[in-house]
Design a protein around this motif. Sequence first.
Motif, PDB file in Angstrom:
ATOM      1  N   UNK A 131       0.805  -1.236   0.000  1.00 34.05           N
ATOM      2  CA  UNK A 131       0.000   0.000   0.000  1.00 34.05           C
ATOM      3  C   UNK A 131       0.830   1.274   0.000  1.00 34.05           C
ATOM      4  N   UNK A 132       1.956   1.288   0.708  1.00 34.26           N
ATOM      5  CA  UNK A 132       2.758   2.511   0.789  1.00 34.26           C
ATOM      6  C   UNK A 132       3.217   2.979  -0.580  1.00 34.26           C
ATOM      7  N   UNK A 133       3.435   2.040  -1.499  1.00 34.37           N
ATOM      8  CA  UNK A 133       3.903   2.400  -2.834  1.00 34.37           C
ATOM      9  C   UNK A 133       2.770   2.394  -3.859  1.00 34.37           C
ATOM     10  N   UNK A 134       1.859   1.431  -3.743  1.00 34.84           N
ATOM     11  CA  UNK A 134       0.744   1.387  -4.688  1.00 34.84           C
ATOM     12  C   UNK A 134      -0.133   2.627  -4.564  1.00 34.84           C
ATOM     13  N   UNK A 135      -0.397   3.054  -3.340  1.00 37.83           N
ATOM     14  CA  UNK A 135      -1.216   4.255  -3.139  1.00 37.83           C
ATOM     15  C   UNK A 135      -0.512   5.507  -3.645  1.00 37.83           C
ATOM     16  N   UNK A 136       0.806   5.533  -3.490  1.00 42.21           N
ATOM     17  CA  UNK A 136       1.565   6.675  -4.007  1.00 42.21           C
ATOM     18  C   UNK A 136       1.438   6.755  -5.521  1.00 42.21           C
ATOM     19  N   UNK A 137       1.573   5.617  -6.194  1.00 42.97           N
ATOM     20  CA  UNK A 137       1.437   5.601  -7.646  1.00 42.97           C
ATOM     21  C   UNK A 137       0.045   6.007  -8.097  1.00 42.97           C
ATOM     22  N   UNK A 138      -0.976   5.511  -7.385  1.00 43.76           N
ATOM     23  CA  UNK A 138      -2.355   5.855  -7.748  1.00 43.76           C
ATOM     24  C   UNK A 138      -2.632   7.339  -7.552  1.00 43.76           C
ATOM     25  N   UNK A 139      -2.108   7.893  -6.468  1.00 43.43           N
ATOM     26  CA  UNK A 139      -2.327   9.318  -6.210  1.00 43.43           C
ATOM     27  C   UNK A 139      -1.633  10.167  -7.270  1.00 43.43           C
ATOM     28  N   UNK A 140      -0.439   9.783  -7.651  1.00 41.40           N
ATOM     29  CA  UNK A 140       0.275  10.532  -8.695  1.00 41.40           C
ATOM     30  C   UNK A 140      -0.447  10.460 -10.040  1.00 41.40           C
ATOM     31  N   UNK A 141      -1.180   9.370 -10.263  1.00 45.65           N
ATOM     32  CA  UNK A 141      -1.913   9.208 -11.522  1.00 45.65           C
ATOM     33  C   UNK A 141      -3.253   9.934 -11.522  1.00 45.65           C
ATOM     34  N   UNK A 142      -3.694  10.413 -10.356  1.00 45.06           N
ATOM     35  CA  UNK A 142      -5.017  11.019 -10.242  1.00 45.06           C
ATOM     36  C   UNK A 142      -4.948  12.522 -10.474  1.00 45.06           C
ATOM     37  N   UNK A 143      -6.058  13.104 -10.978  1.00 45.39           N
ATOM     38  CA  UNK A 143      -6.085  14.562 -11.045  1.00 45.39           C
ATOM     39  C   UNK A 143      -6.097  15.121  -9.614  1.00 45.39           C
ATOM     40  N   UNK A 144      -5.482  16.251  -9.324  1.00 48.72           N
ATOM     41  CA  UNK A 144      -4.813  17.141 -10.283  1.00 48.72           C
ATOM     42  C   UNK A 144      -3.325  16.867 -10.449  1.00 48.72           C
ATOM     43  N   UNK A 145      -2.856  15.693 -10.040  1.00 52.73           N
ATOM     44  CA  UNK A 145      -1.420  15.449  -9.987  1.00 52.73           C
ATOM     45  C   UNK A 145      -0.864  14.787 -11.247  1.00 52.73           C
ATOM     46  N   UNK A 146      -1.735  14.173 -12.056  1.00 54.26           N
ATOM     47  CA  UNK A 146      -1.261  13.326 -13.158  1.00 54.26           C
ATOM     48  C   UNK A 146      -0.296  14.051 -14.087  1.00 54.26           C
ATOM     49  N   UNK A 147      -0.671  15.214 -14.576  1.00 58.02           N
ATOM     50  CA  UNK A 147       0.169  15.921 -15.543  1.00 58.02           C
ATOM     51  C   UNK A 147       1.458  16.433 -14.909  1.00 58.02           C
ATOM     52  N   UNK A 148       1.376  16.726 -13.635  1.00 55.31           N
ATOM     53  CA  UNK A 148       2.528  17.339 -12.975  1.00 55.31           C
ATOM     54  C   UNK A 148       3.558  16.304 -12.506  1.00 55.31           C
TER      55      UNK A 148
END
Length: 276
Positions: free
Chosen positions: A150-167
Motif C-alpha cells: 500500500x505505501x507504494x501502490x497508493x503513491x502511484x495511484x495518487x500521482x496518476x489522479x487529477x490534479x497530480x497526473x500531468x505534474x
Amino acid sequence: MHDAPTWDPQQYLRHAGHRTRPFHDLLTRINELPPQQGPARIADLGCGPGNVTALLAERWPDAHITGYDNSLEMLKEAELYAGPTKGGGHLDFSVADAADWAPDEPHDLIVSNAALQWVPGHADSFARWIESLKPGGTFAFQVPGNFTSPSHALLGELCDAPPWRDRLKTHGRRFVHILGPADYLERLADLGCETDVWETTYVQLLHGDDPVLDWVKGTALRPVLTALEDDPAARDAFLTEFRDLLRKAYPTGRHGTVFPFRRIFAVARKPETADS
C-alpha cells in the motif's frame, strides 16, 4: 540513482535502525574475500549517507573501500566516515551513478544496499561488474521488493489522479523495474556465479505520528517532493492526501504501526578459476 531526486540524509536516517538491518543480514551471507597480498578493494554502489559503508570497514578493516553515490547531499554526510580505518585500511567516497559506473581496477567485493531500485535496467550491468571481480570475488546487493504494498501502490495511484497526473507523471512508480528473486538468480547464474538469492519480509513496528509517511519521505516520496519543491502549497496538499490514505492502510495499533517491508537479496560469488 538514475534521474536522481534531491535527497535529505537526515530524513533518511530517521529510521536508520530498520533500514540498516537488511544490510547486516546481507553481510552475514558474504564469505571471506579472496586471499591476496595487498589490501582488499571494495565498492559500495549507492552508499547514501555512509553509515552502511562504515559497516564494511568494520568487517574488513584493512581494505580500501570506496562508497559511490550521485547525491551530493548524501556524500556530504558520508564524508564524516572518510579516512583511515582501524585496521590500516582506508574509506573514501566519490561521485558516481550506478547506471553507468564501471570499475577502473579489479575488485574483491562490489556491494549495493537499497540503491539499485533507482536504476532502470540495473541487471544489465551485472556482467561488467562481475567481470571486474577478482577470481573468488563477490557481488552482493539487496533491494526493496515492496512496490506492490500500500505505501507504494497508493503513491502511484495518487500521482496518476487529477490534479497530480500531468505534474507528477511517473514519479510515484519508480520501483516497477525490480526483478523477482528467480530472475536475479537466473541472471547471476548465467554469468557463472555461485549464487544465493532470497527474500525476507520484515514486519516492522513504527512509532510516532504518521510514521509510514515519515518513512517514505526518506525514500519513495523523494521524487515527488523534488518535483513539488518550488510549490510548497501543492506539496503540502499532496502530503495531506497521501497521509490520509496511509492512515487507512496502516492503522495505529496498541503497540505502534505495523509496516511490513519485503526485501530481495542476492550474493553472487565469481569462480576462483575458469574451471571451477
